[in-house]
Scaffold this active site. Sequence first.
Site, PDB file in Angstrom:
ATOM      1  CB  THR A 175      -1.104   0.052   1.142  1.00  0.00           C
ATOM      2  OG1 THR A 175      -1.510   1.353   1.337  1.00  0.00           O
ATOM      3  CG2 THR A 175      -0.253  -0.268   2.668  1.00  0.00           C
ATOM      4  CB  SER A 200      -3.982   2.530  10.461  1.00  0.00           C
ATOM      5  OG  SER A 200      -3.838   1.642   9.183  1.00  0.00           O
ATOM      6  CE1 TYR A 257      -3.993  -3.169   4.892  1.00  0.00           C
ATOM      7  CE2 TYR A 257      -4.169  -0.902   4.734  1.00  0.00           C
ATOM      8  CZ  TYR A 257      -3.992  -2.244   4.311  1.00  0.00           C
ATOM      9  OH  TYR A 257      -3.886  -2.073   2.900  1.00  0.00           O
ATOM     10  CG  HIS A 258      -1.891   1.978   6.306  1.00  0.00           C
ATOM     11  ND1 HIS A 258      -2.839   2.881   6.928  1.00  0.00           N
ATOM     12  CD2 HIS A 258      -1.902   2.059   4.928  1.00  0.00           C
ATOM     13  CE1 HIS A 258      -3.718   3.098   5.842  1.00  0.00           C
ATOM     14  NE2 HIS A 258      -3.235   2.642   4.703  1.00  0.00           N
ATOM     15  CE  LYS A 310      -1.718  -4.600   2.877  1.00  0.00           C
ATOM     16  NZ  LYS A 310      -1.704  -5.643   1.992  1.00  0.00           N
TER      17      LYS A 310
END
Length: 382
Positions: A144, A179, A181-182, A185
């Site tokens: 991302t 976040s 989530y990031h 990644k």
Amino acid sequence: MKIIVAGGDGFCGWPTALYLSKQGHDVSIIDSMVRRKIDDELHSNSITPIASLEDRVAKWKELTGKEIRTYEGDLQHYDFLQQVMEQEKPEAFVHFAEQRSAPYSMIDREHAVYTQVNNVVGNLNVLYAIKEMAPDCHLIKLGTMGEYGTPNIPIEEGYLEVEHKGRKDRLPFPKQPGSFYHLSKVHDSHNIMFACRVWGIRATDLNQGIVYGLDTNETNMDPVLTNRLDYDGVFGTALNRFIIQSAIGRNLTVYGKGGQTRGFLNLEDTVRCVEIAAEKPAEPGEFRVFNQFTEDFSVLELAERVKKVAEEEGYHINVDHLENPRVELEEHFLEAVNTNLLDLGLEPHFLTDDVIRHILKAVIEHKERVIEENVLPGVSWK
């Protein structure tokens, strides 16, 4: 070639699997169906009705004669993954099978832990499975652009030439994720880079921008092949939220000032980028990074674009500014390099008024499915 698409029941994975199959590749899908279960957890839904994966692949075979094999299971379960890898012996592994929502990862501790364990452990299992069972398999991993954050310098594609105290080196571009989530990644990228260096795995990290669009030529072939479209405050994008709000006669809700600027990519380009990466793979031991976006817009620009199209269709709404539930810069510099995929032959599709109009009309067709209380944000970063 033989290609596994992990997460092949999802918004990006399903049209990618169909496209690769149509291009003549031998495709199989791995999916745990957890995204459908999350809809139940959140009391939410796709604005478009979506068929079961079993019905989807059966319809695809009926229409094209092409078989897509499916394996229901979780990448966190290594025995399951081993069996699939031994049976398929893939030449490329397209990895879409991660929890992909920043707001979902910020709901509470449990959701943050789930996101990081699911994403990081699942990806680590894939790396070991490639090493042990298909060492020449090319990992095509969905990353991302959010890994980079919003630095006050131009973003390069994965790496940065650094001169420090008289010495030079090529180092991974600094990451400032926004976040949990990031962050997952970023951990994935580091693990993949390490595996390439020590095991000689070949990998391409697709640092993808925000994907918009609904259809591809393949998903348009029959209603059973229809792709999902998320709109809620957890999984929906700002563009989808604005289009939904237009269709149900609500004002468009911009978070804060609306100067947050991000890279965007048409769904048709998502599937093409995966094909380019598969057909022109990284070299053994190479960790290759592509910034996968074609345009950038601020949130306020998106709202104004949607407002214009909606008014042309007879929907008169205004733009409201909400208190931002996220912790982020609302006005910032953004400049990013995205030349690798273009150099390899990507011919971009762009966000035109007609693209917005097409999504709007699809939403209007199914607007009775909108659960209005789900549209506004319910998750706070603080």
